[in-house]
Motif scaffolding. Structure first.
Motif, PDB file in Angstrom:
ATOM      1  N   GLY A 108      -8.709   6.474  -0.462  1.00  0.00           N
ATOM      2  CA  GLY A 108      -7.717   7.437  -0.921  1.00  0.00           C
ATOM      3  C   GLY A 108      -7.235   8.405   0.139  1.00  0.00           C
ATOM      4  N   PRO A 109      -8.138   9.072   0.870  1.00  0.00           N
ATOM      5  CA  PRO A 109      -7.691  10.043   1.870  1.00  0.00           C
ATOM      6  C   PRO A 109      -7.454   9.456   3.256  1.00  0.00           C
ATOM      7  CG  PRO A 109     -10.063  10.198   1.621  1.00  0.00           C
ATOM      8  CD  PRO A 109      -9.591   9.151   0.631  1.00  0.00           C
ATOM      9  N   SER A 110      -7.512   8.143   3.405  1.00  0.00           N
ATOM     10  CA  SER A 110      -7.443   7.542   4.734  1.00  0.00           C
ATOM     11  C   SER A 110      -6.054   7.665   5.352  1.00  0.00           C
ATOM     12  CB  SER A 110      -7.833   6.058   4.679  1.00  0.00           C
ATOM     13  OG  SER A 110      -6.861   5.316   3.973  1.00  0.00           O
ATOM     14  N   ALA A 111      -6.028   7.827   6.667  1.00  0.00           N
ATOM     15  CA  ALA A 111      -4.761   7.880   7.395  1.00  0.00           C
ATOM     16  C   ALA A 111      -3.992   6.572   7.254  1.00  0.00           C
ATOM     17  CB  ALA A 111      -5.024   8.183   8.873  1.00  0.00           C
ATOM     18  N   GLU A 112      -4.733   5.463   7.155  1.00  0.00           N
ATOM     19  CA  GLU A 112      -4.080   4.154   7.035  1.00  0.00           C
ATOM     20  C   GLU A 112      -3.274   4.049   5.738  1.00  0.00           C
ATOM     21  OE1 GLU A 112      -7.935   3.435   9.385  1.00  0.00           O
ATOM     22  OE2 GLU A 112      -7.227   4.706   7.734  1.00  0.00           O
ATOM     23  N   LEU A 113      -3.791   4.610   4.651  1.00  0.00           N
ATOM     24  CA  LEU A 113      -3.056   4.571   3.384  1.00  0.00           C
ATOM     25  C   LEU A 113      -1.772   5.390   3.488  1.00  0.00           C
ATOM     26  CD1 LEU A 113      -2.751   3.779   0.436  1.00  0.00           C
ATOM     27  CD2 LEU A 113      -4.186   5.750  -0.173  1.00  0.00           C
ATOM     28  N   TYR A 114      -1.841   6.521   4.137  1.00  0.00           N
ATOM     29  CA  TYR A 114      -0.642   7.344   4.305  1.00  0.00           C
ATOM     30  C   TYR A 114       0.411   6.596   5.116  1.00  0.00           C
ATOM     31  CZ  TYR A 114      -2.778  11.584   2.361  1.00  0.00           C
ATOM     32  OH  TYR A 114      -3.347  12.516   1.521  1.00  0.00           O
ATOM     33  N   ARG A 115      -0.039   5.818   6.101  1.00  0.00           N
ATOM     34  CA  ARG A 115       0.897   5.025   6.891  1.00  0.00           C
ATOM     35  C   ARG A 115       1.552   3.946   6.032  1.00  0.00           C
ATOM     36  NH1 ARG A 115       3.501   6.459  10.936  1.00  0.00           N
ATOM     37  NH2 ARG A 115       1.589   7.146  11.997  1.00  0.00           N
ATOM     38  N   LEU A 116       0.781   3.314   5.161  1.00  0.00           N
ATOM     39  CA  LEU A 116       1.360   2.328   4.251  1.00  0.00           C
ATOM     40  C   LEU A 116       2.352   2.993   3.301  1.00  0.00           C
ATOM     41  CD1 LEU A 116      -1.760   0.132   3.307  1.00  0.00           C
ATOM     42  CD2 LEU A 116       0.019  -0.353   5.004  1.00  0.00           C
ATOM     43  N   ALA A 117       2.045   4.204   2.881  1.00  0.00           N
ATOM     44  CA  ALA A 117       2.969   4.934   2.002  1.00  0.00           C
ATOM     45  C   ALA A 117       4.288   5.216   2.720  1.00  0.00           C
ATOM     46  CB  ALA A 117       2.323   6.243   1.540  1.00  0.00           C
ATOM     47  N   GLU A 118       4.228   5.580   3.994  1.00  0.00           N
ATOM     48  CA  GLU A 118       5.447   5.779   4.783  1.00  0.00           C
ATOM     49  C   GLU A 118       6.289   4.512   4.803  1.00  0.00           C
ATOM     50  OE1 GLU A 118       3.898   9.008   8.150  1.00  0.00           O
ATOM     51  OE2 GLU A 118       4.003   6.874   8.611  1.00  0.00           O
ATOM     52  N   GLN A 119       5.637   3.395   5.032  1.00  0.00           N
ATOM     53  CA  GLN A 119       6.355   2.135   5.109  1.00  0.00           C
ATOM     54  C   GLN A 119       6.956   1.760   3.752  1.00  0.00           C
ATOM     55  OE1 GLN A 119       3.412  -0.548   6.690  1.00  0.00           O
ATOM     56  NE2 GLN A 119       3.703   0.146   8.800  1.00  0.00           N
ATOM     57  N   TYR A 120       6.209   2.049   2.688  1.00  0.00           N
ATOM     58  CA  TYR A 120       6.765   1.736   1.376  1.00  0.00           C
ATOM     59  C   TYR A 120       8.021   2.559   1.091  1.00  0.00           C
ATOM     60  CZ  TYR A 120       7.776   0.831  -3.345  1.00  0.00           C
ATOM     61  OH  TYR A 120       8.473   0.464  -4.464  1.00  0.00           O
ATOM     62  N   CYS A 121       7.993   3.822   1.466  1.00  0.00           N
ATOM     63  CA  CYS A 121       9.171   4.671   1.255  1.00  0.00           C
ATOM     64  C   CYS A 121      10.400   4.085   1.960  1.00  0.00           C
ATOM     65  CB  CYS A 121       8.907   6.088   1.744  1.00  0.00           C
ATOM     66  SG  CYS A 121       7.732   7.025   0.734  1.00  0.00           S
ATOM     67  N   ALA A 122      10.200   3.517   3.145  1.00  0.00           N
ATOM     68  CA  ALA A 122      11.309   2.886   3.858  1.00  0.00           C
ATOM     69  C   ALA A 122      11.830   1.676   3.086  1.00  0.00           C
ATOM     70  CB  ALA A 122      10.872   2.484   5.259  1.00  0.00           C
ATOM     71  N   LEU A 123      10.926   0.861   2.520  1.00  0.00           N
ATOM     72  CA  LEU A 123      11.348  -0.287   1.726  1.00  0.00           C
ATOM     73  C   LEU A 123      12.144   0.161   0.493  1.00  0.00           C
ATOM     74  CD1 LEU A 123       8.125  -2.496   1.865  1.00  0.00           C
ATOM     75  CD2 LEU A 123      10.318  -2.973   2.972  1.00  0.00           C
ATOM     76  N   HIS A 124      11.681   1.212  -0.149  1.00  0.00           N
ATOM     77  CA  HIS A 124      12.407   1.765  -1.289  1.00  0.00           C
ATOM     78  C   HIS A 124      13.816   2.178  -0.864  1.00  0.00           C
ATOM     79  CE1 HIS A 124      12.754   4.201  -5.079  1.00  0.00           C
ATOM     80  NE2 HIS A 124      13.591   4.879  -4.307  1.00  0.00           N
ATOM     81  N   ALA A 125      13.930   2.784   0.314  1.00  0.00           N
ATOM     82  CA  ALA A 125      15.238   3.218   0.811  1.00  0.00           C
ATOM     83  C   ALA A 125      16.164   2.025   1.029  1.00  0.00           C
ATOM     84  CB  ALA A 125      15.072   4.006   2.105  1.00  0.00           C
TER      85      ALA A 125
END
Length: 598
Positions: free
Chosen positions: A496-513
């Motif tokens: 949950g708090p991992s930096a790697e998950l936050y990076r995946l979240a960034e990438q998902y936001c780009a896909l949503h865009a």
């Protein structure tokens, strides 16, 4: 509201406010910069917008405002922000502070506070505290129950217009443990409190929005009657989170407005400035810089459009849409302004230049949209927490589920589609059915190919390339899903708090865009005006998304960049908003071509 209605309202406001480069207008850049330099709250500017009833489009029509569709108020806020993000924020803060009442208040409270606002009262949203920031479940302000009401004790800090506000809506602890059900919201009317019992915390000097009052209040056993509790006791966290969904979505209008002005004055510069025997606008590197900036702005607009209209069209998705909008739009456009500063060169630093001085203010002011109402980390955390559900639903959705998602997406991205009445209380805190924007993407790609078949020549080729690139982005969804499952299995409780998950979240936001810009084009083509839809523009927008995953892979060449730049400069020359909306704005370009300062 229809596109025609919103355009008419927007152009009426633009015409009424006049050319911001004209010192004789009230909301002129010259006057705005003076307030900024003096760090003086722009009372007369806010007052002018109130006189024009701009704020009423963010207040419910049922209780005395004019709000029907949230996008109308959002659009007007965006236009105000292209002149001054400070004034836009000052105006927005009162409407935001009213939001808990709109969601959870009773009819008497709603009617009373809307009437007060329409008569000039200001409201502040007292949420954050000095020691706890975004961690609202750790807040210290408490509300102790007594006969007839509560005694409030504690401090709220970094609160917009806290000193100036007539009413401060505060979030306070009413339960002993501080759990999710131990918080309530109260409306503290200063004039009803004992003299001196509400103490103002000094205003903070700011890097951007220098003219804004950002201060706080301190309460020491201040009595607040039961009638001023908003919603039920223990409903406070729900009201906070739902209000934040609206704030996080709507504040993106400030970023869009600031970027419009920054890009506009940059275009003023490149079409008039000559260097090395040619106009700056003819330099290939400059053309790519401004074309990419324009694409970023349109991409951010598509994300914001879906998020804003989604509050009405599918409030059950607000938990994911608001977090994506609040992360993607400000961070993307902050980067855009940095890129434009390279084009503008030394004029970026000229604080008092009569034409370009506004750029440095926009560069500073846009940062408020990054940190206010939930910063980047908070929003990525929210996306990350929902990522497993989103990706699982995307992988397992049935044709019927994708079709149902497509119906809702059509309402979100068809700019002329009629929406149900906005009822913010219906918004859900978490996305349980996946992200419908992603679920509906395969069908949207098919429709994009159909659109391409109706075009000829380069436009047809560019739209087909866009569809091909969108298919490749769908492949990135599969890769992201594998990475998410692997990360979860590998890290266990540390996931949950991992930096790697936050990076995946960034990438998902780009896909949503990327999905958002495709939906906007295929759903709104019938109501878009020339030069939209444009294949080269769409292709460059999708390339910007693609480079999130493949930073060194460029898919557009000189022909595409020239076309995108031509579209941008056409809108610039016609004095149109840099937007899929065809809105006439009041603007004037730089006319002094003899200025040789570097």
């Amino acid at each position: 509201m229809t596109v025609q209605h919103n355009r008419a309202l927007a152009e009426e406001l633009e015409t009424g406010l006049g050319d911001p480069h004209d010192p004789a207008t009230l909301l002129s850049f010259q006057r705005i910069l003076r307030y900024d330099e003096l760090e003086e709250f722009p009372h007369e500017l806010v007052g002018e917008l109130q006189r024009r009833a701009v704020h009423e489009y963010c207040l419910p029509a049922e209780w005395g405002g004019r709000a029907g569709d949230v996008e109308t108020g959002f659009l007007l806020l965006r236009l105000v922000a292209r002149r001054d993000p400070t004034t836009a924020a000052a105006l927005m803060l009162t409407d935001l502070a009213f939001m808990p009442t709109w969601i959870g208040g009773n009819p008497n409270q709603r009617t009373r506070f809307v009437s007060m606002i329409n008569n000039g009262a200001k409201m502040a949203w007292g949420l954050s505290e000095r020691e706890h920031g975004s961690d609202v479940l750790s807040n210290d302000m408490r509300a102790d129950k007594v006969d007839g009401g509560y005694l409030l004790t504690g401090e709220k800090w970094l609160i917009g217009i806290a000193t100036l506000a007539d009413v401060v809506t505060v979030h306070a602890r009413t339960g002993p443990r501080g759990g999710p059900g131990d918080w309530s919201v109260f409306a503290v009317e200063k004039r009803l409190c004992s003299a001196g019992s509400v103490r103002e915390v000094p205003n903070e000097r700011l890097h951007g929005l220098r003219a804004l009052d950002l201060s706080g209040i301190r309460l020491d056993e201040v009595f607040v009657p039961d009638s001023h509790r908003i919603g039920a006791e223990g409903q406070g966290l729900e009201l906070v989170l739902k209000s934040a969904q609206v704030a996080r979505t709507v504040i993106s209008g400030i970023a869009l407005g600031a970027t419009d002005t920054a890009l506009r004055v940059t275009c003023d510069f490149i079409v008039t400035r000559e260097i090395f025997g040619q106009k700056v606008a003819q330099i290939p590197y400059t053309r790519r810089q401004v074309a990419e900036s324009f694409a970023d702005l349109l991409l951010a607009e598509a994300v914001a459009t879906g998020g804003v209209r989604g509050l009405q069209a599918c409030p059950e998705q607000a938990g994911i849409f608001s977090a994506i909008v609040k992360y993607f739009v400000p961070t993307t456009l902050e980067r855009t302004l940095s890129q434009l500063s390279l084009v503008l060169g030394a004029r970026l630093y000229l604080r008092e230049h009569p034409h370009y001085g506004i750029f440095q203010k926009m560069l500073r002011d846009i940062l408020v949209s990054v940190f206010a109402d939930g910063n980047t980390v908070v929003n990525l955390k929210s996306v990350g927490a929902q990522l497993e559900t989103i990706l699982t639903r995307a992988a397992t959705a049935t044709p019927q589920q994708r079709a149902a998602a497509g119906d809702k997406v059509a309402l979100m991205y068809d700019l002329d589609a009629k929406l149900a009445t906005w009822t913010p209380g219906q918004q859900q805190l978490f996305c349980r059915d996946g992200d419908i924007v992603l679920l509906a993407l395969p069908d949207a790609i098919d429709r994009l190919r159909e659109l391409a078949a109706t075009r000829n020549g380069e436009q047809r080729a560019w739209l087909e390339q866009s569809a091909d690139l969108a298919d490749r982005l769908l492949g990135e969804v599969d890769r992201l899903s594998i990475a998410q499952r692997d990360l979860q299995q590998r890290l266990g409780r540390a996931y949950g708090p991992s930096a790697e998950l936050y990076r995946l979240a960034e990438q998902y936001c780009a896909l949503h865009a990327g999905a958002a810009i495709i939906h906007l084009i295929v759903e709104s083509t019938p109501v878009l005006s020339d030069p939209f839809p444009d294949g080269a523009v769409l292709l460059l927008c999708l390339e910007r998304v693609w480079r999130t995953f493949h930073p060194t892979e460029t898919l557009t060449g000189a022909a595409e960049i020239d076309r995108v730049t031509d579209v941008l400069l056409h809108l610039h020359g016609e004095r149109k908003l840099f937007s899929h909306w065809q809105i006439q704005v009041s603007a004037s370009g730089e006319t002094d071509t003899t200025d040789e300062r570097k």
